[in-house]
Design an enzyme around this catalytic site. Structure first.
Site, mmCIF file in Angstrom:
data_model
loop_
_atom_site.group_PDB
_atom_site.id
_atom_site.type_symbol
_atom_site.label_atom_id
_atom_site.label_comp_id
_atom_site.label_asym_id
_atom_site.label_seq_id
_atom_site.Cartn_x
_atom_site.Cartn_y
_atom_site.Cartn_z
ATOM 1 C CE1 TYR A 62 -17.364 -7.319 32.375
ATOM 2 C CE2 TYR A 62 -16.799 -5.075 33.004
ATOM 3 C CZ TYR A 62 -16.678 -6.439 33.190
ATOM 4 O OH TYR A 62 -15.864 -6.926 34.182
ATOM 5 C CG HIS A 117 -17.050 -14.743 38.840
ATOM 6 N ND1 HIS A 117 -15.785 -15.078 38.428
ATOM 7 C CD2 HIS A 117 -17.054 -14.911 40.190
ATOM 8 C CE1 HIS A 117 -15.052 -15.435 39.486
ATOM 9 N NE2 HIS A 117 -15.807 -15.355 40.557
ATOM 10 C CB CYS A 128 -34.423 0.361 41.611
ATOM 11 S SG CYS A 128 -34.335 -0.305 39.928
ATOM 12 C CB CYS A 144 -33.172 2.079 35.556
ATOM 13 S SG CYS A 144 -34.096 0.706 36.276
ATOM 14 C CG ASN A 211 -6.521 -25.991 33.864
ATOM 15 O OD1 ASN A 211 -7.405 -25.461 33.216
ATOM 16 N ND2 ASN A 211 -5.552 -25.288 34.429
HETATM 17 N N1 APR Z 1 -8.600 -26.323 27.863
HETATM 18 C C1 APR Z 1 -8.470 -26.386 29.211
HETATM 19 N N2 APR Z 1 -7.890 -25.434 29.946
HETATM 20 C C2 APR Z 1 -7.434 -24.352 29.303
HETATM 21 C C3 APR Z 1 -7.522 -24.214 27.905
HETATM 22 C C4 APR Z 1 -8.136 -25.269 27.172
HETATM 23 N N3 APR Z 1 -8.279 -25.220 25.846
HETATM 24 N N4 APR Z 1 -6.956 -23.030 27.555
HETATM 25 C C5 APR Z 1 -6.520 -22.467 28.692
HETATM 26 N N5 APR Z 1 -6.803 -23.263 29.753
HETATM 27 C C6 APR Z 1 -6.523 -23.040 31.178
HETATM 28 C C7 APR Z 1 -5.282 -22.233 31.456
HETATM 29 O O1 APR Z 1 -4.160 -23.094 31.515
HETATM 30 C C8 APR Z 1 -5.603 -21.595 32.807
HETATM 31 O O2 APR Z 1 -5.174 -22.432 33.865
HETATM 32 O O3 APR Z 1 -7.584 -22.275 31.704
HETATM 33 C C9 APR Z 1 -7.134 -21.508 32.806
HETATM 34 C C10 APR Z 1 -7.688 -20.108 32.660
HETATM 35 O O4 APR Z 1 -7.331 -19.341 33.768
HETATM 36 P P1 APR Z 1 -7.760 -17.807 33.927
HETATM 37 O O5 APR Z 1 -7.460 -17.081 32.680
HETATM 38 O O6 APR Z 1 -7.145 -17.306 35.177
HETATM 39 O O7 APR Z 1 -9.346 -17.875 34.047
HETATM 40 P P2 APR Z 1 -10.242 -18.199 35.330
HETATM 41 O O8 APR Z 1 -9.558 -19.174 36.221
HETATM 42 O O9 APR Z 1 -11.589 -18.538 34.833
HETATM 43 O O10 APR Z 1 -10.289 -16.795 36.058
HETATM 44 C C11 APR Z 1 -11.091 -16.650 37.198
HETATM 45 O O11 APR Z 1 -10.715 -14.302 37.231
HETATM 46 O O12 APR Z 1 -10.469 -12.267 36.171
HETATM 47 C C12 APR Z 1 -11.330 -13.087 36.835
HETATM 48 O O13 APR Z 1 -13.637 -12.880 36.776
HETATM 49 C C13 APR Z 1 -12.578 -13.426 36.050
HETATM 50 O O14 APR Z 1 -13.948 -15.398 36.249
HETATM 51 C C14 APR Z 1 -12.615 -14.934 36.063
HETATM 52 C C15 APR Z 1 -11.724 -15.298 37.249
#
Ligand code: APR
Length: 245
Positions: A62, A117, A128, A144, A211
């Site tokens: 992180y 998240h 605390c 802390c 997406n």
């Molecule tokens: N524009 C739009 N969509 C996109 C782009 C783009 N340029 N690039 C990638 N994507 C899409 C991918 O096709 C995929 O479906 O974004 C999505 C990303 O998916 P993940 O990597 O699974 O991310 P997310 O859905 O945010 O994950 C959810 O999982 O690991 C945990 O806590 C983490 O908040 C996160 C949660």
């Protein structure tokens, strides 16, 4: 299943976002081919058990992410700005519910942002429960400032197995929204992946997926548009500001 109704200008719009909306800003997604979970093991960096076993490893992960978000190259893109514009110009309420811990929605002009998240730039003390704004590098020896306890400071992010934040407020907004947009998320992580079902079963809202590719739950959305967020989001925002949905 309730039938979605046509828009009225006072409708609330709920926008769920995931890592895909920040991809063109230079932040890796999680599950794409080059995503973070292809390089790191979730069980080693994103659970409370991982933190208990090897706090240094989790904090390093992180610390590095937080530092990379601060890089000058990481800026809000056209999709974040379009959502900022939507909030400014839409007469009803616009609520952004993001799974992202970056602050690019805020940079793009959105003011009502729920970080379900958690958020980079905040840390929490497990002794605390104090949450503070801080960019400090965390180590197991960090102390802390509130309770002086050692070893309890962690990033204010939700790990796997933990309950996301703001769930009551989000649930209430999903039930009454006129439009639910899901942007840049793979639909693989609950509860966010279940929001579309909540709107379709309990609410009155129209549902739209924007997406890069069809998500896991794509067939649950009434409308879908695919392509880079920096293109599909501004053009959808333009359309709803012009003629609703
Ligand atoms: N524009 C739009 N969509 C996109 C782009 C783009 N340029 N690039 C990638 N994507 C899409 C991918 O096709 C995929 O479906 O974004 C999505 C990303 O998916 P993940 O990597 O699974 O991310 P997310 O859905 O945010 O994950 C959810 O999982 O690991 C945990 O806590 C983490 O908040 C996160 C949660």
């Amino acid at each position: 299943m309730a039938r979605p109704r046509l828009s009225t200008s006072l409708d609330t719009i709920v926008v769920l976002t995931g890592a895909g909306i920040s991809k063109e800003s230079g932040i890796d997604t999680f599950r794409d081919k080059d995503g973070l979970w292809s390089k790191y093991d979730i069980e080693e960096v994103a659970t409370i058990q991982a933190f208990q076993r090897n706090p240094q490893k989790v904090l390093d992960f992180y610390n590095e992410r937080r530092a990379s978000f601060r890089s000058a190259n990481i800026r809000a893109n056209a999709a974040h700005h379009a959502l900022g514009r939507l909030e400014q110009e839409w007469p009803g309420e616009v609520i952004v519910v993001t799974q992202n811990i970056d602050l690019l929605h805020e940079e793009g002009g959105s003011r009502k942002v729920l970080h379900m998240h958690g958020q980079a730039g905040k840390i929490r003390c497990m002794h605390c429960d104090t949450i503070i704004d801080s960019e400090m590098e965390l180590s197991p020896a960090s102390v802390c400032a509130n309770c002086q306890g050692k070893g309890g400071l962690r990033p204010h992010v939700v790990w796997f197995g933990e309950i996301p934040l703001h769930m009551d407020e989000i649930g209430e907004a999903l039930d009454r929204c006129g439009l639910f947009m899901s942007i840049g998320t793979s639909g693989m992580v609950y509860p966010a992946a279940g929001f579309v079902q909540q709107v379709r079963i309990g609410g009155v809202g129209h549902t739209v997926e924007l997406n890069m590719e069809p998500s896991d739950g794509h067939s649950l959305f009434a409308e879908r548009h695919y392509g880079p967020a920096s293109e599909v989001v501004p053009s959808y925002v333009e359309k709803i500001l012009r003629e609703g949905w």
